[in-house]
Design an enzyme around this catalytic site. Structure first.
Site, PDB file in Angstrom:
ATOM      1  N   GLU A 167      -8.032  -0.123  -6.439  1.00  0.00           N
ATOM      2  CA  GLU A 167      -7.654   0.503  -7.578  1.00  0.00           C
ATOM      3  C   GLU A 167      -8.127   0.015  -9.007  1.00  0.00           C
ATOM      4  O   GLU A 167      -7.529  -0.591  -9.792  1.00  0.00           O
ATOM      5  CB  GLU A 167      -6.019   0.239  -7.612  1.00  0.00           C
ATOM      6  CG  GLU A 167      -5.243   0.922  -6.552  1.00  0.00           C
ATOM      7  CD  GLU A 167      -3.748   1.361  -6.821  1.00  0.00           C
ATOM      8  OE1 GLU A 167      -3.269   0.599  -7.916  1.00  0.00           O
ATOM      9  OE2 GLU A 167      -3.215   1.541  -5.985  1.00  0.00           O
ATOM     10  N   GLU A 376      -2.830   3.386   1.302  1.00  0.00           N
ATOM     11  CA  GLU A 376      -1.337   2.790   0.651  1.00  0.00           C
ATOM     12  C   GLU A 376      -0.581   4.116   0.401  1.00  0.00           C
ATOM     13  O   GLU A 376      -1.134   5.043   0.017  1.00  0.00           O
ATOM     14  CB  GLU A 376      -1.426   1.845  -0.411  1.00  0.00           C
ATOM     15  CG  GLU A 376      -2.188   0.601  -0.243  1.00  0.00           C
ATOM     16  CD  GLU A 376      -1.978  -0.289  -1.547  1.00  0.00           C
ATOM     17  OE1 GLU A 376      -0.986  -0.245  -2.466  1.00  0.00           O
ATOM     18  OE2 GLU A 376      -3.065  -0.908  -1.835  1.00  0.00           O
TER      19      GLU A 376
END
Ligand code: BG6
Length: 480
Positions: A167, A376
């Site tokens: 991220e 995720e």
């Protein structure tokens, strides 16, 4: 398209779950590991999150892998802790740190579970931060290169799927929250310099992986929040596209096309921002050809137009776990976010939107035509042990069922998806709510207030997921 039958998953589809070192391992001072910036960041947050024990996976990894095998996993996505491998600036890796990961990888392989390894999930060693000014200085690039090369050489004979940086987009968009920004006042400009250095590190990792790991594949892990326009007003559509650029597309275009896109160059010009691109940088970046996208996706957003004369408003995450505390941001001249009346939310006001996954997979596939894996996706809730000694989590089962079904539909739509790894296998620390926001398929018996016996208790969702895996995505538990 609507189908008359349930979707089919490919024969070699990888089913697993996900974690990150600093949120699951604990043992922060053991066997030579030194402090990571994220350890300190989590301590200064409200509510307070202490990662010194977490799920104590460091001491329970064999038991945890045995449970993964019982669930039928064929993959497990986890991250390596940089300060466990390079605890100081001697340039010599810590043998005990390497041993821990070698043992974990061996255990996975022995159980037929494909390791999918993240190189960087927020745990920069504090010594790097002090010596090189963290992501603000260029000294980190050579150190990151040394670290990733060591990992590829040490583990590359068994690890074929690598993830570079978790991220990166969220670390830039939420620089303060994730402990990347050092000065809130200047972050508006600093963030693009920091981002460029992260890009150079990402490129180093991609190049080194291809050089050192036979048949190695590597991809980035953007945090993805699909953005819908609030209405059919064309201005809302452009606002949604602006939001998409500034939270995701600028990064994804960069990884896939290995150059900055026209939107961000224009944004920098307009705002007089210098990202400090130096001679040789883009040549390096052009050599870094990724093999796939890892994608984290939990929720979706809605954007609408925001007049240039409007007043800026900062986003405030809901940190209390009591619904109704999320504050939507405004970026005058670009976009503002708003709530979505068509979807439910969890206790932290995160939209529960399974279709977001299908949308994301379709979007990324259409734009980049690269294989994708879900790294995720998951449901954070206030779980507890019931009087029968079990953990009943029907909301998580409903969440996973609906979301995985949409992954199946995206595959049916023609997208190449190779793995699904929800967050998380065991309960672990949430970035802002410690153990009180639980994501696991397996309950960890401990709380933020008191350290308990850390017993592993598979939740109902564990058994539901095991059935789904066993049927390769056919046994949904009930009709949808
Ligand atoms: C992802 C991160 O953004 O979201 C994880 O990669 C994080 O580290 C997860 O834990 C869930 O977010 P949170 O704030 O609920 O822990």
């Amino acid at each position: 398209m609507q189908y008359k039958h349930d979707p089919l998953f490919p024969a070699r589809f990888m089913w697993g779950a996900s974690s990150a070192a600093w949120q699951v391992e604990g043992a922060v001072n053991e066997d030579g590991r030194t402090t990571a910036i994220i350890d300190l960041n989590s301590k200064k947050k409200q509510p307070y999150t202490d990662n010194s024990i977490a799920a104590d996976h460091y001491h329970h990894f064999k038991e945890d892998v045995a449970l993964m095998a019982e669930c039928g996993f064929t993959s497990y996505r986890f991250s390596l802790s940089w300060p466990r491998i390079f605890p100081d600036d001697s340039g010599v890796p810590n043998e005990l740190g390497l041993k821990f990961y070698n043992d974990l990888i061996d255990e996975l392989v022995k159980n037929g579970i494909e390791p999918i390894v993240t190189l960087y999930h927020y745990d920069m060693p504090v010594w790097i931060d002090e010596k090189f000014n963290g992501w603000y200085g260029r000294g980190i690039i050579a150190e990151f290169d040394r670290y990733v090369r060591t990992c590829f050489q040490e583990f590359g004979n068994r690890v074929k799927y690598w993830l570079s940086i978790n991220e990166q987009n969220m670390q830039i968009c939420y620089g303060d929250w994730l402990g990347v920004s050092k000065n809130k006042e200047t972050w508006f400009e600093d963030k693009w310099k920091v981002n460029h250095i992260l890009n150079l590190c990402n490129a180093k990792a991609v190049i080194a992986c291809h050089e050192l790991v036979e048949n190695g594949k590597i991809g980035p892990v953007p945090g993805y929040v699909p953005i819908y326009p609030a209405s059919a007003n064309p201005e809302d559509q452009i606002a949604a596209m602006n939001a998409e650029e500034l939270t995701e597309k600028v990064w994804n275009d960069f990884y896939a096309h290995r150059k900055y896109n026209g939107f961000i160059k224009s944004y920098w010009r307009e705002n007089k921002i210098d990202p400090d691109i130096r001679p040789g940088d883009m040549e390096l970046i052009r050599k870094a050809k990724i093999d796939f996208f890892g994608l984290n996706c939990y929720r979706s957003n809605v954007a609408m137009a925001c007049k240039i004369t409007d007043t800026e408003r900062e986003q405030e995450l809901n940190k209390s776990g009591v619904k109704g505390n999320f504050i939507y941001p405004k970026f005058p001249g670009l976009y503002q976010l708003t709530n979505n009346p068509f979807v439910e939310t969890n206790d932290w006001d995160w939209e529960i939107d399974p279709v977001a996954l299908r949308y994301m997979l379709r979007y990324v596939w259409d734009h980049y035509q690269l294989p994708m894996m879900i790294t995720e996706n998951g449901f954070g809730g206030h779980d507890s042990v019931s009087s029968d000694g079990k953990v009943h989590d029907p909301e998580r089962i409903a969440f996973l069922r609906d979301q995985i079904y949409q992954v199946g539909l995206a595959i049916q739509d023609g997208c190449e998806v190779i793995a699904y790894n929800p967050w998380s296998f065991t309960d672990l620390l949430s970035t802002g709510n410690g153990m009180s926001k639980r994501y696991g398929l397996v309950y960890i018996n401990t709380t933020d207030e008191a350290l308990l016996d850390l017993k592993r208790i598979p939740k109902d969702s564990f058994y539901w997921y095991a059935n789904l895996i066993q049927s390769n995505g056919q046994n949904w538990g009930r009709s949808l």
